[in-house]
Motif scaffolding. Structure first.
Motif, PDB file in Angstrom:
ATOM      1  N   GLY A 247       0.753  -1.351  -0.049  1.00 24.43           N
ATOM      2  CA  GLY A 247      -0.048   0.014   0.074  1.00 24.43           C
ATOM      3  C   GLY A 247       0.700   1.205   0.039  1.00 24.43           C
ATOM      4  N   LYS A 248       2.275   1.314  -0.105  1.00 22.59           N
ATOM      5  CA  LYS A 248       3.166   2.169   0.007  1.00 22.59           C
ATOM      6  C   LYS A 248       3.736   2.406  -1.397  1.00 22.59           C
ATOM      7  N   LEU A 249       4.143   3.708  -1.802  1.00 27.42           N
ATOM      8  CA  LEU A 249       4.731   3.867  -3.053  1.00 27.42           C
ATOM      9  C   LEU A 249       6.119   4.533  -2.747  1.00 27.42           C
ATOM     10  N   ARG A 250       7.076   4.531  -3.446  1.00 29.05           N
ATOM     11  CA  ARG A 250       8.107   5.440  -3.318  1.00 29.05           C
ATOM     12  C   ARG A 250       8.473   5.726  -4.797  1.00 29.05           C
ATOM     13  N   ASN A 251       8.691   7.065  -5.153  1.00 30.31           N
ATOM     14  CA  ASN A 251       8.838   7.550  -6.564  1.00 30.31           C
ATOM     15  C   ASN A 251       7.597   6.996  -7.452  1.00 30.31           C
ATOM     16  N   SER A 252       6.585   6.958  -7.015  1.00 23.61           N
ATOM     17  CA  SER A 252       5.140   6.638  -7.697  1.00 23.61           C
ATOM     18  C   SER A 252       5.288   4.898  -7.827  1.00 23.61           C
ATOM     19  N   ASP A 253       6.406   4.291  -7.304  1.00 29.87           N
ATOM     20  CA  ASP A 253       6.438   2.912  -7.533  1.00 29.87           C
ATOM     21  C   ASP A 253       6.015   2.074  -6.449  1.00 29.87           C
ATOM     22  N   MET A 254       5.250   0.815  -6.859  1.00 29.86           N
ATOM     23  CA  MET A 254       4.988   0.028  -5.549  1.00 29.86           C
ATOM     24  C   MET A 254       6.067  -0.431  -4.917  1.00 29.86           C
ATOM     25  N   VAL A 255       5.753  -0.444  -3.419  1.00 32.77           N
ATOM     26  CA  VAL A 255       6.675  -1.116  -2.636  1.00 32.77           C
ATOM     27  C   VAL A 255       5.894  -2.331  -2.339  1.00 32.77           C
ATOM     28  N   MET A 256       6.597  -3.552  -2.377  1.00 35.80           N
ATOM     29  CA  MET A 256       5.941  -5.037  -2.080  1.00 35.80           C
ATOM     30  C   MET A 256       6.688  -5.209  -0.722  1.00 35.80           C
ATOM     31  N   TYR A 257       5.919  -6.252  -0.224  1.00 31.96           N
ATOM     32  CA  TYR A 257       6.574  -6.704   1.073  1.00 31.96           C
ATOM     33  C   TYR A 257       6.328  -8.379   1.000  1.00 31.96           C
ATOM     34  N   ASP A 258       7.309  -8.815   1.727  1.00 26.36           N
ATOM     35  CA  ASP A 258       7.389 -10.506   1.739  1.00 26.36           C
ATOM     36  C   ASP A 258       6.533 -10.919   3.087  1.00 26.36           C
ATOM     37  N   ARG A 259       5.897 -11.862   2.800  1.00 27.87           N
ATOM     38  CA  ARG A 259       5.112 -12.387   4.109  1.00 27.87           C
ATOM     39  C   ARG A 259       5.854 -13.058   5.123  1.00 27.87           C
ATOM     40  N   GLU A 260       7.000 -13.498   4.656  1.00 30.44           N
ATOM     41  CA  GLU A 260       7.715 -14.193   5.601  1.00 30.44           C
ATOM     42  C   GLU A 260       8.812 -13.616   6.666  1.00 30.44           C
ATOM     43  N   THR A 261       9.196 -12.414   6.334  1.00 27.68           N
ATOM     44  CA  THR A 261       9.984 -11.409   7.040  1.00 27.68           C
ATOM     45  C   THR A 261       9.347 -10.097   7.235  1.00 27.68           C
ATOM     46  N   GLU A 262       8.312  -9.970   6.321  1.00 24.44           N
ATOM     47  CA  GLU A 262       7.631  -8.400   6.264  1.00 24.44           C
ATOM     48  C   GLU A 262       8.516  -7.241   6.177  1.00 24.44           C
ATOM     49  N   SER A 263       9.750  -7.580   5.184  1.00 23.96           N
ATOM     50  CA  SER A 263      10.451  -6.536   4.651  1.00 23.96           C
ATOM     51  C   SER A 263       9.812  -6.039   3.548  1.00 23.96           C
ATOM     52  N   TRP A 264      10.282  -4.577   3.151  1.00 20.86           N
ATOM     53  CA  TRP A 264       9.637  -4.034   2.108  1.00 20.86           C
ATOM     54  C   TRP A 264      10.600  -4.118   0.995  1.00 20.86           C
ATOM     55  N   TRP A 265      10.049  -3.949  -0.268  1.00 19.31           N
ATOM     56  CA  TRP A 265      10.812  -4.338  -1.391  1.00 19.31           C
ATOM     57  C   TRP A 265      10.375  -3.212  -2.376  1.00 19.31           C
ATOM     58  N   GLN A 266      11.312  -2.719  -3.344  1.00 20.80           N
ATOM     59  CA  GLN A 266      10.928  -1.580  -4.281  1.00 20.80           C
ATOM     60  C   GLN A 266      10.969  -2.474  -5.485  1.00 20.80           C
ATOM     61  N   GLN A 267       9.542  -2.440  -6.014  1.00 22.53           N
ATOM     62  CA  GLN A 267       9.160  -3.383  -7.190  1.00 22.53           C
ATOM     63  C   GLN A 267      10.336  -2.928  -8.335  1.00 22.53           C
ATOM     64  N   ALA A 268      10.412  -1.785  -8.858  1.00 22.19           N
ATOM     65  CA  ALA A 268      11.089  -1.480 -10.063  1.00 22.19           C
ATOM     66  C   ALA A 268      12.503  -1.911 -10.042  1.00 22.19           C
ATOM     67  N   VAL A 269      13.185  -1.813  -8.880  1.00 22.27           N
ATOM     68  CA  VAL A 269      14.535  -2.339  -9.050  1.00 22.27           C
ATOM     69  C   VAL A 269      14.698  -3.617  -8.234  1.00 22.27           C
ATOM     70  N   GLY A 270      13.537  -4.403  -7.702  1.00 21.70           N
ATOM     71  CA  GLY A 270      13.808  -5.792  -7.155  1.00 21.70           C
ATOM     72  C   GLY A 270      14.606  -5.966  -5.984  1.00 21.70           C
ATOM     73  N   ILE A 271      14.915  -4.745  -5.054  1.00 20.57           N
ATOM     74  CA  ILE A 271      15.822  -4.668  -3.992  1.00 20.57           C
ATOM     75  C   ILE A 271      14.733  -4.401  -2.599  1.00 20.57           C
ATOM     76  N   GLY A 272      15.377  -5.046  -1.646  1.00 27.97           N
ATOM     77  CA  GLY A 272      14.882  -5.042  -0.535  1.00 27.97           C
ATOM     78  C   GLY A 272      15.406  -3.381   0.048  1.00 27.97           C
ATOM     79  N   ILE A 273      14.339  -2.704   0.588  1.00 31.22           N
ATOM     80  CA  ILE A 273      14.610  -1.520   1.147  1.00 31.22           C
ATOM     81  C   ILE A 273      14.306  -1.096   2.576  1.00 31.22           C
TER      82      ILE A 273
END
Length: 324
Positions: free
Chosen positions: A142-168
């Motif tokens: 539900g979060k955005l960064r530079n208008s890009d989706m922030v994903m999260y993983d259900r196992e660690t609840e870390s946030w990931w930047q979709q456009a670059v595929g990197i945990g943030i």
């Protein structure tokens, strides 16, 4: 029209609220298992609410598939994301579904994949879900960064930047997902090449599949929920660009030339794919064409077709392949 007005009202609310809510202390009640101390975000104001809460946009984890001859509802020019893994039947994921779900967690043979689409950046990427000996399952934060989706993983609840595929944010901060080759093309183009291929079926959710809630978005002068720097060289912020690594080829150049081979990359453009972000009905969107990207040996290359502003935001020192 009601969809447009609702979306714009949501945008206005989010912009006004962001300054007060861009603080991990506020988010901890929703994300009690996320380590906000472990982050590569230099300033929390970069993170904005996109409107829906955590899982308000429901990612999918149990997609159903049919053979192409069983699918009769998708228009021939509608965009799909195709994934072809050697030794497995090709699969495609219609944008008419990804527009409303943004992430599909799937398993193709031995490979667990996450097929993702961020409408606000037009970024469609496929990742291998195996990380540090774990198979992750991704959701929409539900979060955005530079208008890009922030994903999260259900196992660690870390946030990931979709456009670059990197945990943030969190335990996976700095970890990079492996991007798999996939591409957007039209439903007709996929069927013609893969008459025995598979297509994801309609999810069991009450959504207006086939409609575009972002009507006219890619004809806008500015992107929604973005306050960063605009692209250089007079390139329109919502011009599609083909990103390979840290290089970007503007789509207007590719559409004009048809085929480009440079920097060790071969790109080809073919008409026939409707924009998913133009008309209220996806199939009525203007033709933006389909792109294939290969290396010197003809192998598919991982890439993205994203908006120019997003490329500039995440690759500010990237190379713009504008030609002569």
């Amino acid at each position: 029209m009601r969809l447009i007005l609702t979306f714009l009202a949501c945008v206005q609310f989010c912009v006004l609220a962001t300054a007060g809510l861009a603080n991990p202390d506020f988010w901890k009640h929703e994300w009690p298992n996320t380590d906000f101390e472990n982050t590569s975000i230099p300033n929390w104001v970069e993170i904005m609410s996109g409107g829906p809460p955590k899982d308000g946009i429901p990612a999918l984890s149990d997609p159903q598939f049919f053979t192409v001859d069983q699918e009769t509802t998708i228009a021939g020019n509608e965009p799909v994301i195709t994934v072809e893994i050697e030794g497995e039947r090709p699969r495609t994921y219609p944008i008419r579904y990804l527009t409303w779900h943004e992430i599909v967690n799937d398993q193709i043979g031995d490979t667990p994949v996450a097929v993702t689409f961020c409408p606000l950046c037009n970024s469609g990427l496929t990742f291998d879900r195996r990380v540090k000996g774990k198979v992750l399952t991704f959701g929409v934060s539900g979060k955005l960064r530079n208008s890009d989706m922030v994903m999260y993983d259900r196992e660690t609840e870390s946030w990931w930047q979709q456009a670059v595929g990197i945990g943030i944010v969190g335990d996976m901060n700095g970890v990079e997902l492996r991007q798999l080759p996939s591409w957007m093309e039209s439903w007709d183009q996929y069927k013609a090449r893969n008459p025995n291929g598979l297509v994801m079926g309609e999810p069991a959710w009450n959504r207006a599949y086939g409609r575009n809630p972002y009507t006219g978005y890619d004809r806008s002068h500015r992107p929604f929920l973005y306050s960063g720097e605009m692209p250089p060289h007079g390139i329109a912020p919502l011009m599609r660009v083909v990103r390979v690594g840290d290089r970007a080829w503007p789509m207007d150049r590719l559409a004009q030339e048809g085929n480009i081979t440079e920097a060790g990359v071969s790109l080809s453009w073919e008409a026939g794919q409707a924009s998913a972000l133009d008309a209220g009905v996806i199939a009525k969107g203007r033709d933006v064409g389909s792109v294939r990207v290969r290396d010197g040996q003809g192998r598919n290359l991982a890439h993205d077709v994203m908006f120019a502003f997003a490329f500039h935001a995440f690759w500010p020192d990237g190379t713009w392949m504008r030609g002569k």
